[in-house]
Scaffold this motif. Structure first.
Motif, short mmCIF file in Angstrom:
data_model
loop_
_atom_site.label_atom_id
_atom_site.label_comp_id
_atom_site.label_asym_id
_atom_site.label_seq_id
_atom_site.Cartn_x
_atom_site.Cartn_y
_atom_site.Cartn_z
N SER A 68 0.83 -1.20 0.00
CA SER A 68 0.00 0.00 0.00
C SER A 68 0.86 1.24 0.00
O SER A 68 1.87 1.31 0.71
CB SER A 68 -0.90 0.00 1.24
N PHE A 69 0.46 2.23 -0.79
CA PHE A 69 1.20 3.48 -0.89
C PHE A 69 0.23 4.66 -0.89
O PHE A 69 -0.97 4.49 -1.11
CB PHE A 69 2.04 3.52 -2.18
N GLY A 70 0.74 5.86 -0.65
CA GLY A 70 -0.05 7.07 -0.79
C GLY A 70 -0.37 7.31 -2.25
O GLY A 70 0.28 6.76 -3.15
N TRP A 71 -1.37 8.16 -2.51
CA TRP A 71 -1.88 8.37 -3.87
C TRP A 71 -0.78 8.74 -4.86
O TRP A 71 -0.67 8.14 -5.93
CB TRP A 71 -2.95 9.46 -3.84
N ASP A 72 0.04 9.73 -4.55
CA ASP A 72 1.02 10.20 -5.52
C ASP A 72 2.11 9.16 -5.78
O ASP A 72 2.49 8.90 -6.92
CB ASP A 72 1.63 11.54 -5.10
N ASN A 73 2.62 8.53 -4.73
CA ASN A 73 3.64 7.51 -4.90
C ASN A 73 3.10 6.23 -5.54
O ASN A 73 3.84 5.50 -6.18
CB ASN A 73 4.28 7.17 -3.55
N TYR A 74 1.83 5.99 -5.35
CA TYR A 74 1.23 4.76 -5.88
C TYR A 74 1.37 4.69 -7.40
O TYR A 74 1.78 3.66 -7.95
CB TYR A 74 -0.25 4.70 -5.50
N TRP A 75 1.04 5.78 -8.08
CA TRP A 75 1.03 5.72 -9.55
C TRP A 75 2.45 5.63 -10.11
O TRP A 75 2.66 5.01 -11.16
CB TRP A 75 0.25 6.91 -10.11
N THR A 76 3.39 6.23 -9.44
CA THR A 76 4.80 6.07 -9.84
C THR A 76 5.22 4.62 -9.68
O THR A 76 5.88 4.05 -10.55
CB THR A 76 5.71 6.98 -9.00
N ARG A 77 4.85 4.03 -8.56
CA ARG A 77 5.19 2.63 -8.27
C ARG A 77 4.57 1.70 -9.31
O ARG A 77 5.24 0.80 -9.84
CB ARG A 77 4.70 2.28 -6.87
N LEU A 78 3.27 1.90 -9.58
CA LEU A 78 2.58 1.03 -10.53
C LEU A 78 3.18 1.16 -11.93
O LEU A 78 3.39 0.16 -12.63
CB LEU A 78 1.09 1.35 -10.55
N ALA A 79 3.44 2.40 -12.34
CA ALA A 79 4.02 2.62 -13.67
C ALA A 79 5.38 1.95 -13.80
O ALA A 79 5.70 1.34 -14.83
CB ALA A 79 4.13 4.11 -13.95
#
Length: 428
Positions: A68-79
């Motif tokens: 689980s990550f915060g919103w902004d870091n999540y999309w960087t991680r997923l990409a």
């Protein structure tokens, strides 16, 4: 059967990002291992692991690891993971991004599973269609939500100023917030967050004025003049003291934990209805929710009902059938409903809603009641955001901060955002 739980918690700067390691069920017959990635608060993470644990009793041969990550870091991680060929099997997906990922071939088409392992026909067309791209199903609705103004009810009561209500105009909201700040009942405590960099608030404002973020063709549907008006409104809010100053607002990293209400800096913030559970879970204050302020001139609806989030399966997953089975469990099983509650939104399944109704606590009832009273007032779900729209959310925050710190004017910022937002869409 042995239950193995291993949670690693990592706090990353002001983003208050949580990264939780594996929670899985490993027994002698363990044969399938999957990964599930989501964004959200600590409360969401705990609820999700509880749902995974509940699933272990039904599929002991499946191990599910969660991050689980915060919103902004999540999309960087997923990409990064997707580009590197290491995409998680199960992906928490947002309406804004599902079109990008689906059209890049990153998500599994779930259409063939309908009625064959994925039993969501009773969700209704609107809730099913919210996960479709170009006629194919790439995401399953995890809950229905809409925007909220979240209130620190204790802070409003202490100020002696009447708290905001449903259908309050933006001008009335600004006046009430300025009065709360002027009451000075708490140190460095303001009426509201500065929402000039918050895309959901901007979108509501535009829709109330007959505009939109994007049109059906994927082009920007606002002008530089619209953006200038938006930045000027929040400039006036800062001048009157109605909202927090720039240096305080800069602490907000688009997470529940760093919002102005959670940090005790403001008596109002803007969020999504499903997030109320997480807000109240970390707050010692009594919180409440009302709708966004309205445009008092013509009454056009700015808010709409949307999937709070969806769950998708990676097209590259080696465990597609097992992943779909877990998705079906999340949205249609009573044990999953007990674990998840309404933290991800009001369930799309009428069967699950009926099951949960007698067991809802006060916070959950607050969310369900809000959606019920808002539903008659909402507008249509907007067109899907085009490729590049995700960049514009962070562009808005950046340019809004430049205005707030007086590095640029509202006029120049309006022109800059309109131009760069259009360029991001064209490039996307």
């Amino acid at each position: 059967m042995t239950l193995t739980i291993d949670r690693r918690s990592v706090l990353s700067g002001m983003a208050a990002t949580l990264a939780f390691g594996a929670l899985g069920v490993r027994g002698a017959m363990a044969a399938t291992s999957m990964r599930f990635l989501w964004w959200g608060s600590k409360d969401r993470t705990e609820r999700t692991f509880a749902a995974i644990k509940a699933y272990s009793g039904k599929a002991a041969d499946v191990t599910i690891e969660g991050e689980s990550f915060g919103w902004d870091n999540y999309w960087t991680r997923l990409a990064t993971q997707t580009a590197g060929g290491n995409s998680p099997d199960l992906i928490q997906m947002d309406y804004r991004y599902i079109f990008e990922y689906a059209r890049r071939g990153s998500l599994l088409d779930l259409t063939p599973y309908m009625g064959k392992g994925l039993d969501i026909e009773a969700f209704g067309d609107a809730n099913i269609n919210s996960g479709k791209v170009d006629g194919k199903l790439y995401g399953v609705n995890l809950g229905v939500n809409s925007g909220i103004t979240i209130l620190n009810k204790d802070g409003w009561a202490e100020s002696g100023v009447e708290e905001p209500k449903d259908d309050m105009t933006w001008e009335q909201f600004a006046d009430s917030c300025a009065k709360l700040t002027a009451a000075k009942k708490r140190r460095s405590f303001y009426g509201t967050q500065d929402a000039s960099g918050l895309e959901s608030a901007l979108e509501c404002w535009l829709r109330q004025r007959g505009k939109a973020l994007y049109d059906a063709d994927g082009a920007v549907a606002f002008t530089a003049a619209d953006m200038t008006d938006w930045f000027k409104f929040w400039g006036e809010m800062r001048e009157s003291g109605a909202c927090v100053p720039a240096d305080i607002q800069a602490l907000d990293q688009l997470t529940i934990e760093t919002s102005m209400v959670s940090l005790g800096k403001a008596a109002a913030s803007f969020a999504h209805s499903n997030q109320f559970i997480g807000y109240q879970a970390i707050s010692k204050e009594n919180l409440g929710i009302v709708s966004y302020p309205i445009n008092g001139t013509d009454g056009k609806p700015g808010q709409y009902l949307k999937p709070s989030m969806l769950v998708s399966v990676s097209a590259a997953s080696p465990n597609k059938d097992a992943a779909v089975a877990f998705v079906n469990f999340l949205v249609g099983d009573e044990d999953a409903a007990k674990a998840l509650g309404v933290e991800r939104g009001v369930p799309a399944s009428s069967k699950i809603r009926d099951f949960m109704a007698p067991t809802l606590d006060d916070d959950a009832k607050t969310v369900v009641d809000y959606i019920a009273r808002l539903t008659p007032k909402v507008g249509a779900l907007p067109p899907p955001p085009p490729n590049g729209a995700g960049e514009n959310q962070f562009l808005l925050k950046k340019i809004a901060e430049e205005v707030a710190f007086k590095k640029t004017t509202a006029e120049d910022a309006g022109a800059k955002f309109a131009e760069q937002a259009a360029a991001n869409i064209k490039r996307g």
